[in-house]
Design a protein around this motif. Structure first.
Motif, mmCIF file in Angstrom:
data_model
loop_
_atom_site.group_PDB
_atom_site.id
_atom_site.type_symbol
_atom_site.label_atom_id
_atom_site.label_comp_id
_atom_site.label_asym_id
_atom_site.label_seq_id
_atom_site.Cartn_x
_atom_site.Cartn_y
_atom_site.Cartn_z
ATOM 1 N N GLU A 118 -23.409 -3.308 85.211
ATOM 2 C CA GLU A 118 -23.372 -4.642 84.632
ATOM 3 C C GLU A 118 -22.702 -5.612 85.606
ATOM 4 O O GLU A 118 -21.778 -5.247 86.324
ATOM 5 N N PRO A 119 -23.165 -6.857 85.642
ATOM 6 C CA PRO A 119 -22.557 -7.845 86.548
ATOM 7 C C PRO A 119 -21.145 -8.209 86.102
ATOM 8 O O PRO A 119 -20.836 -8.165 84.904
ATOM 9 N N PRO A 120 -20.295 -8.599 87.052
ATOM 10 C CA PRO A 120 -18.953 -9.072 86.684
ATOM 11 C C PRO A 120 -19.048 -10.285 85.759
ATOM 12 O O PRO A 120 -19.988 -11.076 85.842
ATOM 13 N N LEU A 121 -18.057 -10.431 84.881
ATOM 14 C CA LEU A 121 -18.062 -11.503 83.882
ATOM 15 C C LEU A 121 -18.129 -12.879 84.536
ATOM 16 O O LEU A 121 -18.871 -13.763 84.071
ATOM 17 N N VAL A 122 -17.381 -13.067 85.629
ATOM 18 C CA VAL A 122 -17.361 -14.374 86.292
ATOM 19 C C VAL A 122 -18.757 -14.744 86.774
ATOM 20 O O VAL A 122 -19.214 -15.892 86.596
ATOM 21 N N LEU A 123 -19.457 -13.785 87.379
ATOM 22 C CA LEU A 123 -20.813 -14.060 87.863
ATOM 23 C C LEU A 123 -21.755 -14.350 86.700
ATOM 24 O O LEU A 123 -22.639 -15.211 86.810
ATOM 25 N N SER A 124 -21.568 -13.648 85.592
ATOM 26 C CA SER A 124 -22.416 -13.897 84.417
ATOM 27 C C SER A 124 -22.229 -15.316 83.890
ATOM 28 O O SER A 124 -23.199 -16.003 83.553
ATOM 29 N N VAL A 125 -20.972 -15.765 83.836
ATOM 30 C CA VAL A 125 -20.688 -17.125 83.353
ATOM 31 C C VAL A 125 -21.341 -18.151 84.275
ATOM 32 O O VAL A 125 -21.984 -19.112 83.809
ATOM 33 N N ILE A 126 -21.180 -17.968 85.588
ATOM 34 C CA ILE A 126 -21.773 -18.909 86.552
ATOM 35 C C ILE A 126 -23.294 -18.908 86.432
ATOM 36 O O ILE A 126 -23.936 -19.965 86.418
ATOM 37 N N HIS A 127 -23.859 -17.715 86.329
ATOM 38 C CA HIS A 127 -25.320 -17.588 86.259
ATOM 39 C C HIS A 127 -25.890 -18.303 85.037
ATOM 40 O O HIS A 127 -26.777 -19.164 85.162
ATOM 41 N N PHE A 128 -25.396 -17.961 83.861
ATOM 42 C CA PHE A 128 -25.965 -18.533 82.635
ATOM 43 C C PHE A 128 -25.639 -20.024 82.503
ATOM 44 O O PHE A 128 -26.439 -20.794 81.954
ATOM 45 N N SER A 129 -24.509 -20.440 83.045
ATOM 46 C CA SER A 129 -24.180 -21.872 83.031
ATOM 47 C C SER A 129 -25.137 -22.653 83.933
ATOM 48 O O SER A 129 -25.624 -23.732 83.554
ATOM 49 N N SER A 130 -25.418 -22.123 85.115
ATOM 50 C CA SER A 130 -26.331 -22.795 86.051
ATOM 51 C C SER A 130 -27.727 -22.913 85.456
ATOM 52 O O SER A 130 -28.353 -23.978 85.513
ATOM 53 N N CYS A 131 -28.212 -21.828 84.868
ATOM 54 C CA CYS A 131 -29.559 -21.845 84.296
ATOM 55 C C CYS A 131 -29.645 -22.814 83.117
ATOM 56 O O CYS A 131 -30.630 -23.561 82.985
ATOM 57 N N THR A 132 -28.627 -22.809 82.262
ATOM 58 C CA THR A 132 -28.626 -23.713 81.108
ATOM 59 C C THR A 132 -28.557 -25.166 81.551
ATOM 60 O O THR A 132 -29.284 -26.030 81.028
ATOM 61 N N LEU A 133 -27.682 -25.457 82.516
ATOM 62 C CA LEU A 133 -27.558 -26.820 83.036
ATOM 63 C C LEU A 133 -28.880 -27.289 83.639
ATOM 64 O O LEU A 133 -29.294 -28.439 83.449
ATOM 65 N N SER A 134 -29.540 -26.395 84.367
ATOM 66 C CA SER A 134 -30.829 -26.739 84.970
ATOM 67 C C SER A 134 -31.862 -27.095 83.901
ATOM 68 O O SER A 134 -32.599 -28.086 84.033
ATOM 69 N N LEU A 135 -31.916 -26.311 82.834
ATOM 70 C CA LEU A 135 -32.895 -26.557 81.773
ATOM 71 C C LEU A 135 -32.606 -27.867 81.039
ATOM 72 O O LEU A 135 -33.532 -28.633 80.740
ATOM 73 N N VAL A 136 -31.338 -28.129 80.767
ATOM 74 C CA VAL A 136 -30.972 -29.356 80.040
ATOM 75 C C VAL A 136 -31.269 -30.587 80.894
ATOM 76 O O VAL A 136 -31.947 -31.529 80.448
#
Length: 288
Positions: free
Chosen positions: A1-19
């Protein structure tokens, strides 16, 4: 599983991009001035490419593990695992992300070339811009085909992982493997070549706008500079994709290996794509 910090950055970037991409798409559809209708076709195309790429990235959250010159293994860490166990679907979503990342580079260069073209010539019609976009599309669709036809069976995946990265405890059930070294080379070549195009065309745009011998109104000159500045900042941020290419090459030749580097190969492009619509909304006056 990916580290928590990387998961937060990843899902935040994708969500920001979509919005932000959705906001830019809505504004360009509803409020584009008449004189920017043709350019809006490119902006909308780029926004849709960015959003589709972010959807694929959000679902897959890939970790790219280079396994010699034979190909690459993709560890699927995203929520797609909860939606389906079909690895072909996983691989298809990853291809959408990979294709979109390369397409993003290409359409950024198209935007640069368009801005320079309208400085020298009459603005093309929206249909001409659409035809140009369709002509450019095969340049990256080739990548989609090269990767899509080389999905390896699980036995091959297990063999390459055990041969090249025996120190990793990777579950073959969450791996996809491609034997598409030509496609990888094509991806890196595209990223590098488009960077050179952006650099030379951007320099030509600013050279033209700073040359007072060309008789254009200050209002027109200012408008063109707004677009040029936005594109330049996007291109500078986009250079981080070259870092992703370097990370891949270091792993490919077994010089440096790190799970963080392997996740960052695509996370870097996710960040670039997330910032793109934000920069347009900030710097381009008609879309503020």
């Amino acid at each position: 599983e990916p580290p928590l910090v990387l998961s937060v950055i990843h899902f935040s970037s994708c969500t920001l991009s979509l919005v932000c991409g959705s906001v830019l798409l809505y504004i360009s559809l509803r409020f584009t001035p008449r004189h920017l209708v043709s350019y809006a076709v490119l902006l909308r195309t780029l926004a849709m490419v960015e959003m589709s790429t972010s959807i694929g990235a959000f679902l897959v959250f890939p970790r790219i593990v280079p396994v010699g010159l034979e190909g690459v293994s993709c560890v699927v860490s995203g929520p797609i695992r909860l939606l389906t166990s079909n690895q072909i679907v996983w691989f298809a979503c990853y291809l959408c992300e990979l294709h979109g990342t390369v397409q993003y580079n290409v359409f950024m260069s198209c935007c640069f070339c368009y801005r320079y073209f309208v400085l020298r010539h009459e603005s093309p019609t929206p249909n001409q811009v659409r035809a140009f976009g369709l002509a450019v599309f095969p340049f990256t669709f080739l990548l989609f085909v090269l990767f899509g036809t080389t999905l390896a069976p699980k036995e091959v995946v297990r063999h390459y992982v055990n041969t090249y990265v025996p120190q990793y405890n990777l579950d073959p059930e969450f791996l996809s493997h491609s034997l598409a070294t030509p496609a990888i080379v094509w991806t890196i070549f595209t990223a590098v070549s488009m960077s050179f195009v952006n650099m030379f065309v951007g320099r030509a745009i600013f050279g033209f706008l700073n040359d007072k011998s060309y008789h254009i109104s200050e209002r027109t000159r200012t408008s063109h500079k707004q677009f040029a500045v936005a594109l330049t900042i996007q291109a500078l941020v986009g250079q981080l994709i070259l870092f992703a290419a370097l990370s891949y090459v270091l792993g490919q030749f077994d010089i440096v290996r790190s799970p963080v580097m392997e996740y960052s190969i695509h996370m870097v492009s996710e960040f670039c794509i997330a910032t793109s619509p934000i920069i347009t909304l900030i710097y381009v006056k008609p879309y503020r």
